[in-house]
Write a protein that holds these residues in place. Structure first.
Motif, short mmCIF file in Angstrom:
data_model
loop_
_atom_site.label_atom_id
_atom_site.label_comp_id
_atom_site.label_asym_id
_atom_site.label_seq_id
_atom_site.Cartn_x
_atom_site.Cartn_y
_atom_site.Cartn_z
N ASP A 173 1.01 -0.88 0.09
CA ASP A 173 0.11 0.35 -0.11
C ASP A 173 1.07 1.16 0.27
OD1 ASP A 173 -2.80 -1.44 -0.14
OD2 ASP A 173 -2.35 -2.18 1.86
N ILE A 174 1.61 1.28 1.29
CA ILE A 174 3.14 2.09 0.63
C ILE A 174 3.96 1.82 0.77
CG2 ILE A 174 3.67 4.51 2.50
CD1 ILE A 174 0.62 4.77 3.49
N LEU A 175 5.53 2.28 0.33
CA LEU A 175 6.64 1.86 0.56
C LEU A 175 7.28 2.81 1.41
CD1 LEU A 175 9.09 0.23 -0.70
CD2 LEU A 175 8.93 2.04 -2.37
N LEU A 176 7.60 2.38 2.37
CA LEU A 176 8.86 3.39 3.47
C LEU A 176 10.08 2.69 2.94
CD1 LEU A 176 6.88 2.75 6.63
CD2 LEU A 176 6.69 4.86 5.11
N VAL A 177 11.05 3.82 2.72
CA VAL A 177 12.29 4.14 2.68
C VAL A 177 13.04 5.17 3.58
CG1 VAL A 177 14.20 4.73 0.91
CG2 VAL A 177 12.29 3.58 -0.45
N GLY A 178 13.00 4.75 4.55
CA GLY A 178 13.90 5.54 6.06
C GLY A 178 15.04 5.87 5.73
N ALA A 179 15.95 5.58 4.77
CA ALA A 179 17.77 5.32 4.34
C ALA A 179 17.82 6.98 4.84
CB ALA A 179 17.69 5.43 2.91
N VAL A 180 18.71 6.69 5.15
CA VAL A 180 19.58 8.35 6.75
C VAL A 180 21.34 8.10 5.51
CG1 VAL A 180 20.66 9.27 8.31
CG2 VAL A 180 18.86 7.89 8.32
N GLY A 181 21.55 9.76 4.35
CA GLY A 181 22.68 9.39 4.19
C GLY A 181 22.59 9.70 2.97
N GLN A 182 23.23 10.72 1.99
CA GLN A 182 23.54 10.45 0.31
C GLN A 182 22.16 10.91 0.09
OE1 GLN A 182 25.06 6.79 -0.92
NE2 GLN A 182 26.92 7.62 -0.98
N THR A 183 21.74 11.96 1.22
CA THR A 183 20.23 12.84 0.42
C THR A 183 20.35 12.72 -0.70
OG1 THR A 183 19.92 13.05 2.91
CG2 THR A 183 18.79 14.26 1.22
N GLY A 184 19.58 12.70 -1.87
CA GLY A 184 19.63 13.13 -3.24
C GLY A 184 20.52 12.82 -4.27
N ALA A 185 20.84 11.67 -4.10
CA ALA A 185 21.67 10.35 -4.86
C ALA A 185 19.82 9.61 -5.14
CB ALA A 185 22.10 9.89 -4.01
N PRO A 186 20.75 8.63 -6.45
CA PRO A 186 19.53 7.93 -6.90
C PRO A 186 19.52 6.74 -5.89
CG PRO A 186 21.11 8.24 -9.02
CD PRO A 186 21.96 8.62 -8.10
N HIS A 187 17.86 5.88 -6.03
CA HIS A 187 17.65 5.05 -4.68
C HIS A 187 16.99 3.79 -5.58
CE1 HIS A 187 16.82 3.12 -1.49
NE2 HIS A 187 17.41 3.78 -0.27
N TYR A 188 17.56 2.70 -5.73
CA TYR A 188 16.81 1.69 -6.75
C TYR A 188 15.78 1.76 -5.62
CZ TYR A 188 20.90 0.80 -9.17
OH TYR A 188 21.14 0.73 -10.32
N PRO A 189 15.29 1.55 -4.15
CA PRO A 189 13.96 1.48 -4.42
C PRO A 189 12.95 1.92 -4.66
CG PRO A 189 14.95 0.67 -2.80
CD PRO A 189 16.57 1.23 -3.49
N VAL A 190 12.98 3.82 -4.00
CA VAL A 190 12.23 4.72 -4.70
C VAL A 190 11.75 4.77 -6.50
CG1 VAL A 190 12.22 6.92 -5.15
CG2 VAL A 190 13.25 6.11 -2.93
N ILE A 191 12.88 4.27 -7.13
CA ILE A 191 12.75 4.46 -8.90
C ILE A 191 11.59 3.26 -8.85
CG2 ILE A 191 13.86 3.95 -11.09
CD1 ILE A 191 16.12 5.05 -9.55
N GLU A 192 11.92 2.27 -8.32
CA GLU A 192 11.27 1.00 -8.45
C GLU A 192 9.54 0.72 -7.96
OE1 GLU A 192 15.06 -1.96 -8.16
OE2 GLU A 192 14.07 -1.73 -6.50
N GLY A 193 9.22 1.77 -6.78
CA GLY A 193 8.73 1.47 -6.06
C GLY A 193 7.10 2.76 -6.57
N MET A 194 8.42 3.50 -7.43
CA MET A 194 7.72 4.46 -8.80
C MET A 194 7.20 4.06 -9.68
SD MET A 194 9.89 7.84 -8.37
CE MET A 194 8.69 9.44 -7.42
#
Length: 154
Positions: free
Chosen positions: A60-81
């Motif tokens: 229902d919702i993908l939570l990505v709580g990563a810390v650090g490297q803000t602004g960098a590409p993040h595979y789970p964010v891309i894949e979820g989208m």
């Protein structure tokens, strides 16, 4: 070793579950601390890309709580989208306030608030469509190949 990002997501989930026992947590690949368990948490073993896409679509919702490297590409964010799943993250590309939901890194309460915001948000379909369209137009293999070809030609 427990990463701050994992601790934030687990803490947020525990808070949400105390609020409403219908909340469930699905964790891909069993990436949990060895001493942590919860009766409403499920480890999902993923063997291939099709199963990974099915996993994202089941959320229902993908939570990505990563810390650090803000602004960098993040595979789970891309894949979820790419799967049109609402993505709540802590500031990773290609997410922004128009195509996903943002939370302060390292703050479990910000993740809780973000989940509640998504559940109340009437723009979920529009935002997830914008995320899907961004990925399709800019990060698909044909788009990346074209971009790289242009780069090499220049």
């Amino acid at each position: 070793m427990l990463f701050r990002s994992t601790a934030s997501v687990l803490s947020a989930f525990e808070t949400l579950h105390r609020f409403d026992e219908r909340y469930r947590l699905k964790v891909a690949f069993g990436n949990l601390p060895p001493d942590w368990s919860h009766p409403a948490a499920e480890i999902v073993d993923i063997k291939n890309d099709d199963e990974l896409a099915d996993f994202y679509r089941s959320l229902d919702i993908l939570l990505v709580g990563a810390v650090g490297q803000t602004g960098a590409p993040h595979y789970p964010v891309i894949e979820g989208m790419a799967c049109r799943t609402p993505v709540l993250h802590t500031g990773y590309f290609p997410g922004n306030s128009e195509n996903s939901w943002l939370a302060e890194p390292g703050d479990p309460q910000a993740l809780v608030d973000g989940v509640l915001e998504i559940l109340a948000d009437e723009t979920v379909e529009a935002k997830t469509t914008m995320g899907l369209n961004f990925v399709r137009e800019n990060l698909s293999w044909p788009a990346l190949a074209s971009s790289m070809s242009t780069y090499f030609q220049d």
